[in-house]
Design a protein around this motif. Structure first.
Motif, PDB file in Angstrom:
ATOM      1  N   VAL A   5       0.808  -1.221   0.000  1.00 44.86           N
ATOM      2  CA  VAL A   5       0.000   0.000   0.000  1.00 44.86           C
ATOM      3  C   VAL A   5       0.842   1.273   0.000  1.00 44.86           C
ATOM      4  N   TYR A   6       2.131   1.142  -0.290  1.00 44.19           N
ATOM      5  CA  TYR A   6       3.068   2.272  -0.242  1.00 44.19           C
ATOM      6  C   TYR A   6       2.588   3.447  -1.093  1.00 44.19           C
ATOM      7  N   GLU A   7       2.226   3.186  -2.321  1.00 49.30           N
ATOM      8  CA  GLU A   7       1.789   4.268  -3.227  1.00 49.30           C
ATOM      9  C   GLU A   7       0.512   4.928  -2.725  1.00 49.30           C
ATOM     10  N   LYS A   8      -0.404   4.144  -2.159  1.00 49.43           N
ATOM     11  CA  LYS A   8      -1.652   4.710  -1.622  1.00 49.43           C
ATOM     12  C   LYS A   8      -1.366   5.634  -0.438  1.00 49.43           C
ATOM     13  N   VAL A   9      -0.453   5.213   0.427  1.00 51.00           N
ATOM     14  CA  VAL A   9      -0.112   6.027   1.588  1.00 51.00           C
ATOM     15  C   VAL A   9       0.480   7.358   1.136  1.00 51.00           C
ATOM     16  N   LEU A  10       1.406   7.309   0.186  1.00 48.84           N
ATOM     17  CA  LEU A  10       1.994   8.554  -0.320  1.00 48.84           C
ATOM     18  C   LEU A  10       0.948   9.436  -0.988  1.00 48.84           C
ATOM     19  N   SER A  11       0.036   8.820  -1.729  1.00 48.03           N
ATOM     20  CA  SER A  11      -1.024   9.592  -2.382  1.00 48.03           C
ATOM     21  C   SER A  11      -1.926  10.274  -1.356  1.00 48.03           C
ATOM     22  N   ASN A  12      -2.307   9.540  -0.315  1.00 45.25           N
ATOM     23  CA  ASN A  12      -3.139  10.122   0.739  1.00 45.25           C
ATOM     24  C   ASN A  12      -2.399  11.222   1.486  1.00 45.25           C
ATOM     25  N   ALA A  13      -1.107  11.019   1.705  1.00 44.70           N
ATOM     26  CA  ALA A  13      -0.301  12.041   2.381  1.00 44.70           C
ATOM     27  C   ALA A  13      -0.224  13.311   1.538  1.00 44.70           C
ATOM     28  N   GLN A  14      -0.081  13.154   0.235  1.00 47.18           N
ATOM     29  CA  GLN A  14      -0.036  14.323  -0.651  1.00 47.18           C
ATOM     30  C   GLN A  14      -1.356  15.077  -0.624  1.00 47.18           C
ATOM     31  N   GLU A  15      -2.468  14.353  -0.544  1.00 44.03           N
ATOM     32  CA  GLU A  15      -3.776  15.013  -0.458  1.00 44.03           C
ATOM     33  C   GLU A  15      -3.904  15.790   0.844  1.00 44.03           C
ATOM     34  N   ALA A  16      -3.443  15.207   1.940  1.00 43.79           N
ATOM     35  CA  ALA A  16      -3.495  15.902   3.227  1.00 43.79           C
ATOM     36  C   ALA A  16      -2.594  17.131   3.209  1.00 43.79           C
ATOM     37  N   LYS A  17      -1.441  17.005   2.590  1.00 44.50           N
ATOM     38  CA  LYS A  17      -0.517  18.132   2.498  1.00 44.50           C
ATOM     39  C   LYS A  17      -1.129  19.268   1.675  1.00 44.50           C
ATOM     40  N   ALA A  18      -1.882  18.921   0.647  1.00 49.05           N
ATOM     41  CA  ALA A  18      -2.548  19.928  -0.170  1.00 49.05           C
ATOM     42  C   ALA A  18      -3.573  20.710   0.634  1.00 49.05           C
ATOM     43  N   ARG A  19      -4.031  20.124   1.739  1.00 51.20           N
ATOM     44  CA  ARG A  19      -4.986  20.797   2.633  1.00 51.20           C
ATOM     45  C   ARG A  19      -4.275  21.409   3.838  1.00 51.20           C
ATOM     46  N   ASP A  20      -2.981  21.688   3.678  1.00 49.17           N
ATOM     47  CA  ASP A  20      -2.153  22.358   4.685  1.00 49.17           C
ATOM     48  C   ASP A  20      -1.953  21.561   5.971  1.00 49.17           C
ATOM     49  N   ALA A  21      -1.943  20.234   5.868  1.00 45.26           N
ATOM     50  CA  ALA A  21      -1.655  19.406   7.037  1.00 45.26           C
ATOM     51  C   ALA A  21      -0.147  19.336   7.245  1.00 45.26           C
ATOM     52  N   ARG A  22       0.255  19.234   8.490  1.00 47.40           N
ATOM     53  CA  ARG A  22       1.666  19.005   8.811  1.00 47.40           C
ATOM     54  C   ARG A  22       1.842  17.503   8.939  1.00 47.40           C
ATOM     55  N   LEU A  23       2.740  16.937   8.155  1.00 47.02           N
ATOM     56  CA  LEU A  23       2.862  15.490   8.074  1.00 47.02           C
ATOM     57  C   LEU A  23       4.150  14.987   8.712  1.00 47.02           C
ATOM     58  N   ILE A  24       4.004  13.964   9.529  1.00 41.82           N
ATOM     59  CA  ILE A  24       5.142  13.267  10.123  1.00 41.82           C
ATOM     60  C   ILE A  24       5.073  11.837   9.605  1.00 41.82           C
ATOM     61  N   GLY A  25       6.130  11.393   8.939  1.00 42.05           N
ATOM     62  CA  GLY A  25       6.136  10.054   8.359  1.00 42.05           C
ATOM     63  C   GLY A  25       7.146   9.145   9.021  1.00 42.05           C
ATOM     64  N   VAL A  26       6.731   7.918   9.297  1.00 38.79           N
ATOM     65  CA  VAL A  26       7.653   6.887   9.755  1.00 38.79           C
ATOM     66  C   VAL A  26       8.006   6.092   8.508  1.00 38.79           C
ATOM     67  N   THR A  27       9.222   6.281   8.020  1.00 40.15           N
ATOM     68  CA  THR A  27       9.610   5.730   6.728  1.00 40.15           C
ATOM     69  C   THR A  27      10.948   5.016   6.813  1.00 40.15           C
ATOM     70  N   PRO A  28      11.180   4.119   5.856  1.00 41.25           N
ATOM     71  CA  PRO A  28      12.513   3.499   5.800  1.00 41.25           C
ATOM     72  C   PRO A  28      13.587   4.561   5.568  1.00 41.25           C
ATOM     73  N   MET A  29      14.759   4.316   6.102  1.00 37.80           N
ATOM     74  CA  MET A  29      15.872   5.251   5.922  1.00 37.80           C
ATOM     75  C   MET A  29      16.155   5.439   4.436  1.00 37.80           C
ATOM     76  N   ASN A  30      16.532   6.645   4.080  1.00 41.04           N
ATOM     77  CA  ASN A  30      16.911   6.992   2.702  1.00 41.04           C
ATOM     78  C   ASN A  30      15.775   6.822   1.704  1.00 41.04           C
ATOM     79  N   ASP A  31      14.543   7.072   2.126  1.00 42.64           N
ATOM     80  CA  ASP A  31      13.400   7.018   1.209  1.00 42.64           C
ATOM     81  C   ASP A  31      13.182   8.423   0.657  1.00 42.64           C
ATOM     82  N   ALA A  32      13.769   8.687  -0.513  1.00 40.45           N
ATOM     83  CA  ALA A  32      13.731  10.029  -1.100  1.00 40.45           C
ATOM     84  C   ALA A  32      12.311  10.448  -1.467  1.00 40.45           C
TER      85      ALA A  32
END
Length: 88
Positions: A5-32
């Protein structure tokens, strides 16, 4: 290695960011790709998808603890704990 579900999570995060949300992600190291989407990162080592919940819950528990402590909440006795533990 991104999960199913990696792509879905990023897509949802981008939508939240577009609504001025502050996002904190727990991600693998070096995930550009995730670094571009999230405002703050909590990096964890890359592991198999099945093990990732075990690894990611630790920094999330620390985050919850420190947020509660900064808000002045009693982290040792959450609200309504006695009620939920003693009511049968």
């Amino acid at each position: 290695m991104p999960g199913a579900v990696y792509e879905k999570v990023l897509s949802n995060a981008q939508e939240a960011k577009a609504r001025d949300a502050r996002l904190i992600g727990v991600t693998p190291m070096n995930d550009a790709e995730a670094a571009e989407v999230f405002d703050n990162l909590l990096p964890v080592p890359s592991v198999e998808e099945l093990l990732s919940p075990i690894l990611t819950v630790i920094p999330l528990q620390f985050l919850a603890y420190h947020i509660a402590a900064r808000r002045g909440l009693d982290v040792d006795q959450p609200r309504n704990l006695a009620k939920s533990v003693t009511v049968e």
